[in-house]
Design a protein around this motif. Structure first.
Motif, short mmCIF file in Angstrom:
data_model
loop_
_atom_site.label_atom_id
_atom_site.label_comp_id
_atom_site.label_asym_id
_atom_site.label_seq_id
_atom_site.Cartn_x
_atom_site.Cartn_y
_atom_site.Cartn_z
N GLU A 11 0.59 -1.44 -0.11
CA GLU A 11 0.08 0.13 -0.01
C GLU A 11 0.92 1.13 0.03
OE1 GLU A 11 -3.03 0.11 3.00
OE2 GLU A 11 -3.68 -2.08 2.67
N GLU A 21 -1.58 -2.51 -4.65
CA GLU A 21 -2.29 -3.67 -3.98
C GLU A 21 -3.66 -3.86 -5.03
OE1 GLU A 21 -5.35 -4.67 -0.30
OE2 GLU A 21 -4.16 -2.64 -0.05
N ARG A 23 -7.03 -3.79 -6.44
CA ARG A 23 -8.42 -3.40 -6.05
C ARG A 23 -9.23 -3.69 -7.42
NH1 ARG A 23 -6.99 -0.80 -2.00
NH2 ARG A 23 -5.40 0.79 -1.69
N SER A 41 -18.11 -8.07 -1.62
CA SER A 41 -17.02 -6.98 -1.30
C SER A 41 -16.78 -7.19 0.12
CB SER A 41 -17.23 -5.69 -1.42
OG SER A 41 -16.25 -4.59 -1.31
N TYR A 65 -9.51 -12.57 -11.12
CA TYR A 65 -9.12 -11.03 -10.44
C TYR A 65 -9.38 -10.20 -11.70
CZ TYR A 65 -6.69 -13.71 -6.75
OH TYR A 65 -6.43 -14.52 -5.77
N GLU A 67 -9.50 -6.49 -12.16
CA GLU A 67 -8.86 -4.92 -11.69
C GLU A 67 -9.60 -3.83 -12.01
OE1 GLU A 67 -4.53 -2.57 -10.79
OE2 GLU A 67 -4.82 -3.97 -12.76
N GLU A 68 -9.77 -3.00 -11.27
CA GLU A 68 -10.51 -1.74 -11.62
C GLU A 68 -9.19 -0.82 -12.18
OE1 GLU A 68 -11.38 0.35 -7.71
OE2 GLU A 68 -12.87 -1.10 -7.19
N SER A 70 -6.85 1.56 -13.34
CA SER A 70 -5.84 2.09 -12.77
C SER A 70 -5.80 3.57 -12.99
CB SER A 70 -4.42 1.54 -13.10
OG SER A 70 -3.40 2.05 -12.48
#
Length: 90
Positions: A11, A21, A23, A41, A65, A67-68, A70
């Motif tokens: 982090e 990390e 997200r 969540s 996974y 990922e949002e 970036s």
């Protein structure tokens, strides 16, 4: 089963630019429906009953996974949460 978060060092920026990390959304493949089911969540503990639809016949679990988007496109490494499974088949 337990989903464990990466160490807090991911982090901070102590390791340099590019490390962060994860997200986003974690999903398990549901072998009964043939679809990926998103995990609630913040949920980190799962019982054997909750996991039953997600285990293949060879006792493997398929995890996705997603990922949002970036905020930093130069980020190269993502620290993913890992799964810890303890138990035995009876």
């Amino acid at each position: 089963m337990l989903i464990e978060a990466p160490d807090a060092m991911f982090e901070s920026n102590d390791r340099g630019v590019g490390t962060a990390e994860f997200r986003g959304v974690i999903s398990f493949y549901n072998y009964r429906t043939g679809n990926f089911d998103d995990l609630a969540s913040g949920k980190t503990h799962f019982t054997a009953e909750e996991l039953a639809p997600y285990f293949a016949l060879d006792h493997t679990l398929t995890v996705r996974y997603a990922e949002e988007k970036s905020e930093n496109p130069e980020r190269l490494d993502i620290a993913l949460p890992w799964l810890t499974v303890i138990g035995e088949d009876t």
